[in-house]
Design a protein around this motif. Structure first.
Motif, PDB file in Angstrom:
ATOM      1  N   SER A  44      -1.931   6.154   3.316  1.00 35.86           N
ATOM      2  CA  SER A  44      -1.033   7.417   2.847  1.00 35.86           C
ATOM      3  C   SER A  44      -0.841   7.181   1.273  1.00 35.86           C
ATOM      4  O   SER A  44      -1.150   5.855   0.994  1.00 35.86           O
ATOM      5  N   LYS A  45      -0.493   8.309   0.706  1.00 33.55           N
ATOM      6  CA  LYS A  45      -0.080   8.021  -0.684  1.00 33.55           C
ATOM      7  C   LYS A  45       1.098   7.111  -0.827  1.00 33.55           C
ATOM      8  O   LYS A  45       2.023   7.161   0.007  1.00 33.55           O
ATOM      9  N   TYR A  46       1.005   6.174  -1.822  1.00 32.45           N
ATOM     10  CA  TYR A  46       2.044   5.318  -2.219  1.00 32.45           C
ATOM     11  C   TYR A  46       2.108   4.076  -1.252  1.00 32.45           C
ATOM     12  O   TYR A  46       2.754   3.145  -1.452  1.00 32.45           O
ATOM     13  N   ASP A  47       1.040   4.102  -0.362  1.00 32.75           N
ATOM     14  CA  ASP A  47       0.808   2.598   0.314  1.00 32.75           C
ATOM     15  C   ASP A  47       0.083   1.642  -0.743  1.00 32.75           C
ATOM     16  O   ASP A  47      -0.425   2.044  -1.527  1.00 32.75           O
ATOM     17  N   ARG A  48       0.243   0.380  -0.505  1.00 30.91           N
ATOM     18  CA  ARG A  48      -0.347  -0.610  -1.480  1.00 30.91           C
ATOM     19  C   ARG A  48      -1.271  -1.639  -0.807  1.00 30.91           C
ATOM     20  O   ARG A  48      -0.933  -1.722   0.527  1.00 30.91           O
ATOM     21  N   MET A  68     -10.427   7.059  -2.532  1.00 32.45           N
ATOM     22  CA  MET A  68      -8.829   7.104  -2.851  1.00 32.45           C
ATOM     23  C   MET A  68      -8.798   6.540  -4.177  1.00 32.45           C
ATOM     24  O   MET A  68      -9.553   5.835  -4.691  1.00 32.45           O
ATOM     25  N   ASP A  69      -7.590   7.203  -4.865  1.00 26.27           N
ATOM     26  CA  ASP A  69      -7.392   6.817  -6.205  1.00 26.27           C
ATOM     27  C   ASP A  69      -6.308   5.731  -6.286  1.00 26.27           C
ATOM     28  O   ASP A  69      -5.308   5.908  -5.487  1.00 26.27           O
ATOM     29  N   LEU A 123      -5.918  13.070  -9.637  1.00 26.73           N
ATOM     30  CA  LEU A 123      -4.566  12.825  -8.872  1.00 26.73           C
ATOM     31  C   LEU A 123      -3.988  14.335  -8.573  1.00 26.73           C
ATOM     32  O   LEU A 123      -4.252  15.085  -9.272  1.00 26.73           O
ATOM     33  N   GLN A 124      -3.337  14.586  -7.453  1.00 16.23           N
ATOM     34  CA  GLN A 124      -2.890  15.535  -7.064  1.00 16.23           C
ATOM     35  C   GLN A 124      -1.393  15.478  -6.676  1.00 16.23           C
ATOM     36  O   GLN A 124      -0.910  14.415  -6.566  1.00 16.23           O
ATOM     37  N   LYS A 125      -0.828  16.682  -7.002  1.00 17.48           N
ATOM     38  CA  LYS A 125       0.803  16.707  -6.822  1.00 17.48           C
ATOM     39  C   LYS A 125       1.047  16.493  -5.185  1.00 17.48           C
ATOM     40  O   LYS A 125       0.636  17.245  -4.401  1.00 17.48           O
ATOM     41  N   LEU A 126       2.115  15.697  -5.074  1.00 16.37           N
ATOM     42  CA  LEU A 126       2.817  15.721  -3.640  1.00 16.37           C
ATOM     43  C   LEU A 126       3.874  16.555  -3.494  1.00 16.37           C
ATOM     44  O   LEU A 126       4.942  16.497  -4.238  1.00 16.37           O
ATOM     45  N   SER A 127       3.775  17.604  -2.723  1.00 14.04           N
ATOM     46  CA  SER A 127       4.786  18.688  -2.457  1.00 14.04           C
ATOM     47  C   SER A 127       6.039  17.883  -2.046  1.00 14.04           C
ATOM     48  O   SER A 127       6.072  16.983  -1.219  1.00 14.04           O
ATOM     49  N   GLU A 128       7.193  18.610  -2.463  1.00 16.79           N
ATOM     50  CA  GLU A 128       8.490  17.952  -1.743  1.00 16.79           C
ATOM     51  C   GLU A 128       8.357  18.257  -0.206  1.00 16.79           C
ATOM     52  O   GLU A 128       8.974  17.214   0.431  1.00 16.79           O
ATOM     53  N   PRO A 136       1.238  -7.357 -10.161  1.00 22.63           N
ATOM     54  CA  PRO A 136       0.676  -7.665  -8.946  1.00 22.63           C
ATOM     55  C   PRO A 136       0.215  -6.435  -7.632  1.00 22.63           C
ATOM     56  O   PRO A 136       0.019  -6.560  -6.626  1.00 22.63           O
ATOM     57  N   VAL A 137       0.868  -5.332  -8.186  1.00 28.95           N
ATOM     58  CA  VAL A 137       0.893  -4.207  -7.244  1.00 28.95           C
ATOM     59  C   VAL A 137      -0.136  -3.300  -7.181  1.00 28.95           C
ATOM     60  O   VAL A 137      -0.453  -2.601  -8.429  1.00 28.95           O
ATOM     61  N   LEU A 138      -1.231  -3.119  -6.318  1.00 31.06           N
ATOM     62  CA  LEU A 138      -2.180  -2.143  -6.258  1.00 31.06           C
ATOM     63  C   LEU A 138      -1.970  -1.092  -5.081  1.00 31.06           C
ATOM     64  O   LEU A 138      -1.945  -1.203  -4.077  1.00 31.06           O
ATOM     65  N   MET A 139      -1.597   0.182  -5.947  1.00 32.06           N
ATOM     66  CA  MET A 139      -1.107   1.386  -4.886  1.00 32.06           C
ATOM     67  C   MET A 139      -1.915   2.402  -5.042  1.00 32.06           C
ATOM     68  O   MET A 139      -2.534   2.913  -5.746  1.00 32.06           O
ATOM     69  N   VAL A 140      -1.571   3.176  -3.815  1.00 36.60           N
ATOM     70  CA  VAL A 140      -2.393   4.193  -3.278  1.00 36.60           C
ATOM     71  C   VAL A 140      -1.921   5.547  -4.193  1.00 36.60           C
ATOM     72  O   VAL A 140      -0.684   5.732  -3.706  1.00 36.60           O
ATOM     73  N   ASP A 141      -2.599   6.128  -5.160  1.00 38.09           N
ATOM     74  CA  ASP A 141      -2.007   7.237  -5.810  1.00 38.09           C
ATOM     75  C   ASP A 141      -2.440   8.470  -5.061  1.00 38.09           C
ATOM     76  O   ASP A 141      -1.868   9.599  -5.103  1.00 38.09           O
ATOM     77  N   GLU A 142      -3.774   8.519  -4.297  1.00 41.04           N
ATOM     78  CA  GLU A 142      -4.087   9.854  -3.506  1.00 41.04           C
ATOM     79  C   GLU A 142      -5.181   9.385  -2.851  1.00 41.04           C
ATOM     80  O   GLU A 142      -5.877   8.623  -3.211  1.00 41.04           O
TER      81      GLU A 142
END
Length: 228
Positions: A100-104, A66-67, A22-27, A73-79
Motif C-alpha cells: 500500500s501507499k506509504y509502506d516502506r 510502484m513509485d 504520482l497520484q493524489k490519495l483522497s481523504e 535510510p527510508v525507502l517509501m512507496v509513494d504510489e
C-alpha cells in the motif's frame, strides 16, 4: 524496469529521490485504510510497526509497478501504479501482505543499504526471485497553533502528496514537540499527509499552512529511524 523515470531533487539532501507519475490519495481512501496484522499498542500510543513479505518473480521486461521515494535510510512507496508485478501480487496475496501507499521497503533479498538509495539501486538491478520485506507506516495526529506560517518555525519541501519536514527551529512546532511523546514528535524527514483533514499535492498542503491563523491539525507520517 520501473514504470517511471527517476528524477533527482537537489533542493533536499543528495539522497532524496522522487519517482514521478504520482497520484493524489483522497481523504476518503486515507480514512478507510487500515493497518492489518499486529494491533499491539506500545506505551507511546503508536501501534508497533507491522512488517510483511512479498515474493516476486521478475524477468528483464517486467515492470515492478510502484513509485518510490528515498530519504536517508527510508525507502517509501509513494504510489502503486496498478500495472506490473506489485499490482498482480496485490490481487492474489493474503490480505495482510497487500502493498500500500506509504509502506516502506526494508530489505531486498536480505539486503538493506545504509542509505535508501542503495536499497533502491539493489531493487532496480535485481531479477529472478525477489523477496521484499516491507513495513506499514506509523501515522499520528498533531495540533499546532500559529499566527502565520513563519511562526511555525519549520522548513518544508513539497512532495507528491505530502510535505517533507526538512528542519524544525524555534516556533509552534517545536513547542508542540516539547509536550509530545518522542514517537509523536515532528522531526526532520517526517511527512505531513493532511492539514485539517484535507489531502492533496504538496503544493496544496503548503498553501494551506501558509495561510494558517490559529490551530491546524496535521496528519504526520513517521518511522523509527527519524525519531531515534
Amino acid at each position: 524496469m520501473f514504470s517511471c523515470c527517476c528524477e533527482e531533487v537537489t533542493a533536499l539532501d543528495e539522497d532524496m529521490i522522487y519517482l514521478q507519475n504520482l497520484q493524489k490519495l483522497s481523504e476518503l481512501e486515507f480514512k478507510e485504510r487500515s493497518v492489518p496484522g499486529n494491533t499491539e499498542v506500545v506505551p507511546n500510543g503508536l501501534p508497533a510497526p507491522v512488517s510483511y513479505h512479498v515474493i516476486l518473480e521478475r524477468r528483464s521486461d517486467d515492470l515492478l509497478g510502484m513509485d518510490l521515494s528515498a530519504a536517508g535510510p527510508v525507502l517509501m512507496v509513494d504510489e502503486i501504479t496498478g500495472d506490473g508485478l506489485i499490482g498482480n501480487w496485490n490481487k492474489s496475496c493474503p490480505p495482510g501482505a497487500i502493498v500500500s501507499k506509504y509502506d516502506r521497503v526494508l530489505t531486498v533479498n536480505g539486503y538493506r543499504g545504509s542509505k535508501a538509495r542503495q536499497t533502491l539501486e539493489k531493487l532496480k538491478s535485481t531479477f529472478g526471485q525477489i523477496i521484499l520485506v516491507l513495513e506499514r507506516p506509523l501515522i499520528f495526529l498533531a495540533t499546532v497553533v500559529g499566527q502565520d506560517y513563519d511562526s511555525l518555525g519549520v522548513t518544508l519541501q513539497p512532495g507528491s502528496s505530502y510535505l517533507i519536514v526538512e528542519g524544525v527551529g524555534d516556533g509552534s512546532v517545536e513547542a508542540y514537540n516539547q509536550q509530545a511523546n518522542t514517537p509523536q514528535k515532528i522531526v526532520q524527514n517526517c511527512r505531513i499527509l493532511a492539514v485539517d483533514g484535507a489531502t492533496g499535492s504538496g503544493d496544496k498542503l503548503m498553501s494551506q499552512l501558509q495561510s494558517i491563523n490559529g490551530a491546524a491539525r496535521l496528519q504526520v507520517l513517521t518511522c523509527s529511524e527519524w525519531i531515534a
